[in-house]
Design a protein around this motif. Sequence first.
Motif, PDB file in Angstrom:
ATOM      1  N   MET A  93      -7.517   2.683   8.929  1.00 26.85           N
ATOM      2  CA  MET A  93      -6.587   3.773   8.647  1.00 26.85           C
ATOM      3  C   MET A  93      -6.461   4.678   9.861  1.00 26.85           C
ATOM      4  O   MET A  93      -7.398   4.785  10.664  1.00 26.85           O
ATOM      5  CB  MET A  93      -7.092   4.599   7.462  1.00 26.85           C
ATOM      6  N   GLY A  94      -5.333   5.327   9.970  1.00 27.93           N
ATOM      7  CA  GLY A  94      -5.138   6.211  11.108  1.00 27.93           C
ATOM      8  C   GLY A  94      -4.316   7.429  10.747  1.00 27.93           C
ATOM      9  O   GLY A  94      -3.638   7.456   9.721  1.00 27.93           O
ATOM     10  N   TRP A  95      -4.416   8.418  11.617  1.00 29.45           N
ATOM     11  CA  TRP A  95      -3.579   9.616  11.518  1.00 29.45           C
ATOM     12  C   TRP A  95      -2.756   9.719  12.811  1.00 29.45           C
ATOM     13  O   TRP A  95      -3.291   9.560  13.908  1.00 29.45           O
ATOM     14  CB  TRP A  95      -4.426  10.873  11.363  1.00 29.45           C
ATOM     15  N   CYS A 111      -0.245   9.659   7.714  1.00 28.73           N
ATOM     16  CA  CYS A 111      -1.326   8.719   7.466  1.00 28.73           C
ATOM     17  C   CYS A 111      -0.752   7.311   7.552  1.00 28.73           C
ATOM     18  O   CYS A 111       0.399   7.077   7.140  1.00 28.73           O
ATOM     19  CB  CYS A 111      -1.902   8.982   6.079  1.00 28.73           C
ATOM     20  N   ALA A 112      -1.538   6.384   8.080  1.00 29.65           N
ATOM     21  CA  ALA A 112      -1.064   5.013   8.220  1.00 29.65           C
ATOM     22  C   ALA A 112      -2.193   4.032   7.927  1.00 29.65           C
ATOM     23  O   ALA A 112      -3.370   4.358   8.130  1.00 29.65           O
ATOM     24  CB  ALA A 112      -0.521   4.782   9.625  1.00 29.65           C
ATOM     25  N   ALA A 113      -1.819   2.849   7.474  1.00 32.35           N
ATOM     26  CA  ALA A 113      -2.799   1.816   7.142  1.00 32.35           C
ATOM     27  C   ALA A 113      -2.429   0.513   7.828  1.00 32.35           C
ATOM     28  O   ALA A 113      -1.249   0.168   7.949  1.00 32.35           O
ATOM     29  CB  ALA A 113      -2.864   1.607   5.636  1.00 32.35           C
ATOM     30  N   ALA A 172       0.814  -1.033  15.416  1.00 28.98           N
ATOM     31  CA  ALA A 172      -0.139  -1.927  14.754  1.00 28.98           C
ATOM     32  C   ALA A 172      -0.333  -1.583  13.276  1.00 28.98           C
ATOM     33  O   ALA A 172      -1.036  -2.294  12.580  1.00 28.98           O
ATOM     34  CB  ALA A 172      -1.481  -1.878  15.469  1.00 28.98           C
ATOM     35  N   TYR A 173       0.282  -0.505  12.832  1.00 29.03           N
ATOM     36  CA  TYR A 173       0.115  -0.067  11.448  1.00 29.03           C
ATOM     37  C   TYR A 173       1.296  -0.527  10.602  1.00 29.03           C
ATOM     38  O   TYR A 173       2.445  -0.496  11.039  1.00 29.03           O
ATOM     39  CB  TYR A 173      -0.059   1.447  11.400  1.00 29.03           C
ATOM     40  N   ASP A 174       0.987  -0.919   9.397  1.00 29.81           N
ATOM     41  CA  ASP A 174       1.981  -1.555   8.547  1.00 29.81           C
ATOM     42  C   ASP A 174       2.530  -0.643   7.454  1.00 29.81           C
ATOM     43  O   ASP A 174       3.623  -0.894   6.933  1.00 29.81           O
ATOM     44  CB  ASP A 174       1.364  -2.792   7.885  1.00 29.81           C
ATOM     45  N   TYR A 175       1.764   0.343   7.089  1.00 32.78           N
ATOM     46  CA  TYR A 175       2.161   1.231   6.000  1.00 32.78           C
ATOM     47  C   TYR A 175       2.000   2.679   6.433  1.00 32.78           C
ATOM     48  O   TYR A 175       1.027   3.024   7.109  1.00 32.78           O
ATOM     49  CB  TYR A 175       1.311   0.967   4.754  1.00 32.78           C
ATOM     50  N   VAL A 182       0.861  -1.183   0.000  1.00 28.87           N
ATOM     51  CA  VAL A 182       0.000   0.000   0.000  1.00 28.87           C
ATOM     52  C   VAL A 182       0.895   1.230   0.000  1.00 28.87           C
ATOM     53  O   VAL A 182       1.861   1.309   0.758  1.00 28.87           O
ATOM     54  CB  VAL A 182      -0.909   0.013   1.238  1.00 28.87           C
ATOM     55  N   GLN A 183       0.563   2.159  -0.847  1.00 25.43           N
ATOM     56  CA  GLN A 183       1.269   3.436  -0.869  1.00 25.43           C
ATOM     57  C   GLN A 183       0.311   4.527  -0.386  1.00 25.43           C
ATOM     58  O   GLN A 183      -0.856   4.563  -0.791  1.00 25.43           O
ATOM     59  CB  GLN A 183       1.773   3.764  -2.270  1.00 25.43           C
TER      60      GLN A 183
END
Length: 123
Positions: free
Chosen positions: A33-35, A95-97, A109-112, A2-3
């Motif tokens: 998704m997170g910020w 931003c994170a996914a 817990a976020y990978d991207y 994911v980009q």
Amino acid sequence: QVQLVESGGGLVQAGGSQRLSCAASGRTSGRAMGWFRQAPGKEREFVSAIGWSGGSTYYADSVKGRFTISRDNAKNTVYLQMNSLRPEDTAVYYCAARRFAAVSTNGEAYDYWGQGTQVTVSS
């Protein structure tokens, strides 16, 4: 893979508003998704997160009532509407996914991650 690409940062006066966008490409289906944000000399901190369906949202106490997270899955985009901005909101916003649909407030817990966008609030 994911980009993530953030946009919408910049300089704003205290009390003003700004909307950040996070455009995602790649496998985005089913991802929470997170910020997050990081101010100079400080650790990265959680700001807000949203589940895949958009039905679950979480906010840090410091932004609750002022920030609103939303997502448009058809556009693969997540938004962060920021109102009543304060100088202490100044930071690089990321931003994170996740690989999963469930929300998490833990950055681990976020990978991207995106490259970040600077938000500067002047007093």
